[in-house]
Design a protein around this motif. Structure first.
Motif, mmCIF file in Angstrom:
data_model
loop_
_atom_site.group_PDB
_atom_site.id
_atom_site.type_symbol
_atom_site.label_atom_id
_atom_site.label_comp_id
_atom_site.label_asym_id
_atom_site.label_seq_id
_atom_site.Cartn_x
_atom_site.Cartn_y
_atom_site.Cartn_z
ATOM 1 N N TYR A 160 6.256 -30.961 -4.288
ATOM 2 C CA TYR A 160 7.426 -30.545 -3.517
ATOM 3 C C TYR A 160 7.083 -29.202 -2.860
ATOM 4 N N TRP A 161 6.670 -29.245 -1.612
ATOM 5 C CA TRP A 161 6.091 -28.070 -0.971
ATOM 6 C C TRP A 161 7.092 -26.934 -0.790
ATOM 7 N N GLY A 162 8.287 -27.240 -0.359
ATOM 8 C CA GLY A 162 9.260 -26.189 -0.068
ATOM 9 C C GLY A 162 9.541 -25.317 -1.274
ATOM 10 N N VAL A 163 10.049 -25.931 -2.331
ATOM 11 C CA VAL A 163 10.382 -25.176 -3.537
ATOM 12 C C VAL A 163 9.115 -24.677 -4.223
ATOM 13 N N GLY A 164 8.021 -25.423 -4.077
ATOM 14 C CA GLY A 164 6.761 -25.009 -4.685
ATOM 15 C C GLY A 164 6.250 -23.699 -4.118
ATOM 16 N N LEU A 165 6.375 -23.523 -2.800
ATOM 17 C CA LEU A 165 5.920 -22.284 -2.167
ATOM 18 C C LEU A 165 6.815 -21.102 -2.543
ATOM 19 N N VAL A 166 8.114 -21.365 -2.691
ATOM 20 C CA VAL A 166 9.024 -20.305 -3.158
ATOM 21 C C VAL A 166 8.628 -19.871 -4.570
ATOM 22 N N MET A 167 8.346 -20.853 -5.436
ATOM 23 C CA MET A 167 7.942 -20.542 -6.807
ATOM 24 C C MET A 167 6.580 -19.862 -6.833
ATOM 25 N N LEU A 168 5.696 -20.270 -5.929
ATOM 26 C CA LEU A 168 4.388 -19.627 -5.850
ATOM 27 C C LEU A 168 4.545 -18.134 -5.549
ATOM 28 N N THR A 169 5.484 -17.804 -4.658
ATOM 29 C CA THR A 169 5.748 -16.395 -4.354
ATOM 30 C C THR A 169 6.194 -15.648 -5.605
ATOM 31 N N GLY A 170 7.095 -16.271 -6.378
ATOM 32 C CA GLY A 170 7.531 -15.662 -7.634
ATOM 33 C C GLY A 170 6.382 -15.484 -8.608
ATOM 34 N N GLN A 171 5.514 -16.500 -8.690
ATOM 35 C CA GLN A 171 4.344 -16.430 -9.569
ATOM 36 C C GLN A 171 3.422 -15.278 -9.170
ATOM 37 N N VAL A 172 3.210 -15.131 -7.876
ATOM 38 C CA VAL A 172 2.327 -14.066 -7.379
ATOM 39 C C VAL A 172 2.861 -12.701 -7.802
ATOM 40 N N ILE A 173 4.158 -12.494 -7.638
ATOM 41 C CA ILE A 173 4.766 -11.212 -8.021
ATOM 42 C C ILE A 173 4.637 -10.992 -9.528
ATOM 43 N N GLY A 174 5.007 -12.018 -10.314
ATOM 44 C CA GLY A 174 4.943 -11.891 -11.771
ATOM 45 C C GLY A 174 3.528 -11.702 -12.288
ATOM 46 N N SER A 175 2.578 -12.424 -11.703
ATOM 47 C CA SER A 175 1.188 -12.308 -12.131
ATOM 48 C C SER A 175 0.614 -10.938 -11.817
ATOM 49 N N SER A 176 0.988 -10.380 -10.665
ATOM 50 C CA SER A 176 0.523 -9.035 -10.304
ATOM 51 C C SER A 176 1.024 -8.002 -11.308
ATOM 52 N N ILE A 177 2.282 -8.140 -11.694
ATOM 53 C CA ILE A 177 2.849 -7.220 -12.694
ATOM 54 C C ILE A 177 2.138 -7.404 -14.036
ATOM 55 N N GLY A 178 1.953 -8.665 -14.440
ATOM 56 C CA GLY A 178 1.301 -8.945 -15.716
ATOM 57 C C GLY A 178 -0.117 -8.427 -15.787
ATOM 58 N N ALA A 179 -0.875 -8.571 -14.698
ATOM 59 C CA ALA A 179 -2.263 -8.104 -14.678
ATOM 60 C C ALA A 179 -2.336 -6.593 -14.865
ATOM 61 N N ARG A 180 -1.429 -5.873 -14.252
ATOM 62 C CA ARG A 180 -1.417 -4.415 -14.409
ATOM 63 C C ARG A 180 -1.030 -4.020 -15.830
ATOM 64 N N THR A 203 16.847 -20.090 -6.163
ATOM 65 C CA THR A 203 16.822 -18.730 -6.715
ATOM 66 C C THR A 203 16.438 -18.757 -8.187
ATOM 67 N N LEU A 204 17.020 -19.692 -8.935
ATOM 68 C CA LEU A 204 16.690 -19.827 -10.355
ATOM 69 C C LEU A 204 15.207 -20.114 -10.546
ATOM 70 N N LEU A 205 14.666 -21.039 -9.774
ATOM 71 C CA LEU A 205 13.259 -21.401 -9.903
ATOM 72 C C LEU A 205 12.345 -20.241 -9.520
ATOM 73 N N PHE A 206 12.744 -19.460 -8.521
ATOM 74 C CA PHE A 206 11.963 -18.286 -8.121
ATOM 75 C C PHE A 206 11.902 -17.267 -9.256
ATOM 76 N N VAL A 207 13.057 -16.968 -9.848
ATOM 77 C CA VAL A 207 13.117 -15.977 -10.932
ATOM 78 C C VAL A 207 12.332 -16.462 -12.152
ATOM 79 N N VAL A 208 12.487 -17.733 -12.487
ATOM 80 C CA VAL A 208 11.770 -18.299 -13.634
ATOM 81 C C VAL A 208 10.264 -18.263 -13.396
ATOM 82 N N ALA A 209 9.828 -18.598 -12.174
ATOM 83 C CA ALA A 209 8.402 -18.564 -11.848
ATOM 84 C C ALA A 209 7.848 -17.151 -11.945
#
Length: 252
Positions: free
Chosen positions: A201-221, A9-15
């Protein structure tokens, strides 16, 4: 390595936070990497997994800017290719030599860049006269930007944006959009190398990727809505924070 729900959860929020900041001003890696190391991920795996989640974030931001027609990919094909080549060389070289000298120089470059943005209120407000045409920029500058990201990394987005503003004459909003394309290129080329060596580390990496996608979408707007009025102070602030972090790593 075993990950608890709290760690993931921490890594997701940070990402997610890093994805938003990285899209606006760059520097997201210095938010994510220390957190990954803090939870016990080995350095090599942290670097590789960071490239996985970072690639996702820059890709989403790139697609958003392409869809909004802020960026025309056909105009920068050579720039993208040369950035890719530079990043591949950088990733290879980082395993051959020590990056200690570069690590000591970068904080001072970031401080100078932060001051430049902070003290230049009109910088990037509108398109300016270009100092370097497309082809010379692609051949002479783009490979070094890609090389830097592959070899070391911190501040890549800011260096790319500053290069596009000062040499190509882009306004900050346009430079930020084009930076995402180039940063995505260097991230993906570095990721391909790490995938070949199985350090992700695929498992945690994909969770963080999801967080990155959300954050990047917000940032782009936010970039398109607020433009240079927001980008400039954020870039200056992130430059100083990144420089402080790197100086602490060296001397602290």
């Amino acid at each position: 390595m075993e990950f608890t729900i709290e760690m993931v959860t921490l890594l997701f929020v940070v990402a997610m936070a890093a994805g938003c900041v990285d899209t606006i001003a760059g520097g997201g890696g210095l938010i994510v990497l220390p957190t990954m190391l803090m939870v016990g991920i080995p350095p090599a795996a942290a670097l590789a997994t960071n490239k996985l989640q970072g690639s996702g974030g820059t890709l989403v931001a790139s697609l958003y800017f392409l869809r909004k027609q802020i960026v025309r990919l056909k105009d920068i094909q050579l720039t993208v290719f040369m950035t890719f080549v530079g990043a591949v060389i950088g990733v290879w070289l980082v395993l051959q030599i020590e990056s200690t000298v570069l690590k000591a120089i970068i904080p001072f470059l970031l401080i100078g860049m932060g001051a430049y943005f902070a003290l230049s209120p009109r910088l990037g407000a509108t398109d300016q006269k270009q100092r370097l045409a497309h082809n010379p920029f692609s051949v002479l500058i783009a490979p070094f930007l890609g090389f830097y990201d592959g070899f070391f990394g911190p501040g890549t987005g800011m260096f790319m944006a500053l290069s596009l503003v000062s040499l190509r004459g882009y306004n900050l909003t346009k430079a930020t959009a084009y930076t995402k394309i180039l940063n995505c290129t260097s991230n993906v080329s570095s990721l391909l190398y790490f995938l070949a060596f199985g350090e992700v580390y695929w498992g945690v990496g994909l969770v963080m990727l999801t967080g990155q996608v959300i954050g990047s979408s917000i940032g782009a707007r936010i970039v398109l809505a607020k433009g240079a009025a927001l980008i400039r102070p954020v870039v200056a602030t992130v430059c100083f924070l990144m420089a402080s972090k790197l100086l602490l790593d060296i001397f602290g």
